[in-house]
Design a protein around this motif. Structure first.
Motif, mmCIF file in Angstrom:
data_model
loop_
_atom_site.group_PDB
_atom_site.id
_atom_site.type_symbol
_atom_site.label_atom_id
_atom_site.label_comp_id
_atom_site.label_asym_id
_atom_site.label_seq_id
_atom_site.Cartn_x
_atom_site.Cartn_y
_atom_site.Cartn_z
ATOM 1 N N PRO A 29 0.830 -1.210 0.000
ATOM 2 C CA PRO A 29 0.000 0.000 0.000
ATOM 3 C C PRO A 29 0.867 1.264 0.000
ATOM 4 N N SER A 30 0.395 2.288 -0.674
ATOM 5 C CA SER A 30 1.151 3.544 -0.769
ATOM 6 C C SER A 30 1.314 4.214 0.593
ATOM 7 N N THR A 31 0.474 3.850 1.548
ATOM 8 C CA THR A 31 0.530 4.443 2.888
ATOM 9 C C THR A 31 1.336 3.598 3.877
ATOM 10 N N CYS A 32 1.863 2.470 3.440
ATOM 11 C CA CYS A 32 2.588 1.553 4.323
ATOM 12 C C CYS A 32 3.863 2.206 4.854
ATOM 13 N N ALA A 33 4.061 2.164 6.163
ATOM 14 C CA ALA A 33 5.238 2.785 6.781
ATOM 15 C C ALA A 33 6.534 2.174 6.276
ATOM 16 N N TYR A 34 6.557 0.880 6.043
ATOM 17 C CA TYR A 34 7.769 0.244 5.533
ATOM 18 C C TYR A 34 8.120 0.816 4.155
ATOM 19 N N ARG A 35 7.101 0.938 3.321
ATOM 20 C CA ARG A 35 7.318 1.503 1.985
ATOM 21 C C ARG A 35 7.728 2.972 2.082
ATOM 22 N N LEU A 36 7.013 3.748 2.895
ATOM 23 C CA LEU A 36 7.320 5.170 3.021
ATOM 24 C C LEU A 36 8.759 5.395 3.489
ATOM 25 N N ILE A 37 9.184 4.646 4.482
ATOM 26 C CA ILE A 37 10.540 4.821 5.004
ATOM 27 C C ILE A 37 11.575 4.372 3.978
ATOM 28 N N SER A 38 11.289 3.302 3.253
ATOM 29 C CA SER A 38 12.245 2.859 2.231
ATOM 30 C C SER A 38 12.353 3.894 1.117
ATOM 31 N N GLU A 39 11.295 4.666 0.901
ATOM 32 C CA GLU A 39 11.295 5.733 -0.103
ATOM 33 C C GLU A 39 11.691 7.089 0.491
ATOM 34 N N GLU A 40 12.109 7.077 1.771
ATOM 35 C CA GLU A 40 12.524 8.280 2.505
ATOM 36 C C GLU A 40 11.432 9.347 2.521
ATOM 37 N N ARG A 41 10.201 8.875 2.776
ATOM 38 C CA ARG A 41 9.052 9.769 2.890
ATOM 39 C C ARG A 41 8.536 9.727 4.327
ATOM 40 N N PRO A 42 7.879 10.796 4.778
ATOM 41 C CA PRO A 42 7.409 10.846 6.168
ATOM 42 C C PRO A 42 6.184 9.969 6.423
ATOM 43 N N LEU A 43 6.006 9.603 7.677
ATOM 44 C CA LEU A 43 4.805 8.877 8.067
ATOM 45 C C LEU A 43 3.628 9.846 8.085
ATOM 46 N N PRO A 44 2.431 9.370 7.743
ATOM 47 C CA PRO A 44 1.254 10.249 7.781
ATOM 48 C C PRO A 44 0.857 10.588 9.219
ATOM 49 N N GLU A 45 0.117 11.667 9.371
ATOM 50 C CA GLU A 45 -0.301 12.132 10.703
ATOM 51 C C GLU A 45 -1.119 11.099 11.452
ATOM 52 N N TRP A 46 -1.858 10.248 10.752
ATOM 53 C CA TRP A 46 -2.704 9.261 11.417
ATOM 54 C C TRP A 46 -1.937 8.024 11.870
ATOM 55 N N HIS A 47 -0.671 7.887 11.474
ATOM 56 C CA HIS A 47 0.118 6.727 11.917
ATOM 57 C C HIS A 47 0.292 6.834 13.429
ATOM 58 N N TYR A 48 0.102 5.734 14.138
ATOM 59 C CA TYR A 48 0.106 5.794 15.601
ATOM 60 C C TYR A 48 1.445 6.256 16.179
ATOM 61 N N LEU A 49 2.550 6.026 15.485
ATOM 62 C CA LEU A 49 3.832 6.526 15.998
ATOM 63 C C LEU A 49 3.861 8.057 15.992
ATOM 64 N N VAL A 50 3.075 8.668 15.119
ATOM 65 C CA VAL A 50 2.976 10.131 15.047
ATOM 66 C C VAL A 50 1.852 10.635 15.943
ATOM 67 N N SER A 51 0.690 9.985 15.855
ATOM 68 C CA SER A 51 -0.496 10.457 16.586
ATOM 69 C C SER A 51 -0.518 10.030 18.046
ATOM 70 N N GLY A 52 0.123 8.908 18.357
ATOM 71 C CA GLY A 52 0.102 8.382 19.722
ATOM 72 C C GLY A 52 -1.065 7.459 20.006
ATOM 73 N N SER A 53 -1.903 7.205 18.989
ATOM 74 C CA SER A 53 -3.069 6.351 19.203
ATOM 75 C C SER A 53 -3.187 5.312 18.090
#
Length: 173
Positions: free
Chosen positions: A116-140
């Protein structure tokens, strides 16, 4: 000559030399979260596992066109996916029950175009930021669901879908 008696005029450059975008800072002096300062290969097992946002999109059955190699998602969940929690019911032993379940690694994430284009593994491998809704960012852990980014309530069971082509879905991307 140097010091106060120097007669030679020196102009300082206003250019700064920045490290390449993929260069990582010294971890000891870097206060950014681990996912912003480490490569996938540098992460601990705990850090690696924590990247999963719990969306469940990777656990949807997919169809690949044999002529074009285009991959289509369906709304059919893997038999091990818990539709409510969007997690695998037998994660540690999933390959015993689903032999073709892909185990992600730092070496293969960049080659899996169906992720998925929103997958954290993919985003990090592409050196892109995590979305705001990702729990590591949002805390939930709930923000992935509240943002409509998970498969919660959107899937059907494998056993209930004999014809996969009738269940192609565009929302998982």
């Amino acid at each position: 000559m140097d010091g106060a008696g120097a007669t030679k005029s020196c102009q300082r450059s206003t250019r700064r030399f920045l490290p390449p975008p993929n260069a990582r800072r010294d971890a000891a002096s870097d206060d950014r979260p681990f996912w912003e300062r480490k490569t996938l290969a540098d992460m601990t097992a705990t850090e690696w596992e924590s990247l999963c946002d719990g969306c469940g999109k990777c656990c949807l059955l997919k169809l690949q066109d044999v002529d074009t190699n285009v991959v289509e998602y369906t709304n059919i969940a893997c038999k091990l996916l818990d539709d409510e929690s969007c997690s695998c019911k037998r994660y540690e032993v999933r390959q015993r029950f689903v032999p073709d379940c892909v185990v992600l690694s730092a070496g293969n994430v960049g080659t899996l175009g169906w992720m998925p284009s929103t997958c954290a593994y993919r985003l990090i491998s592409e050196e892109r930021p995590l979305p705001e809704w990702h729990y590591l960012v949002s805390g939930s852990r709930e923000t992935v669901h509240l943002a409509g980014q998970s498969v919660r309530g959107r899937t059907i069971a494998e056993a209930d879908a004999p014809d996969l082509e009738l269940h192609i879905a565009t929302w998982p991307r």
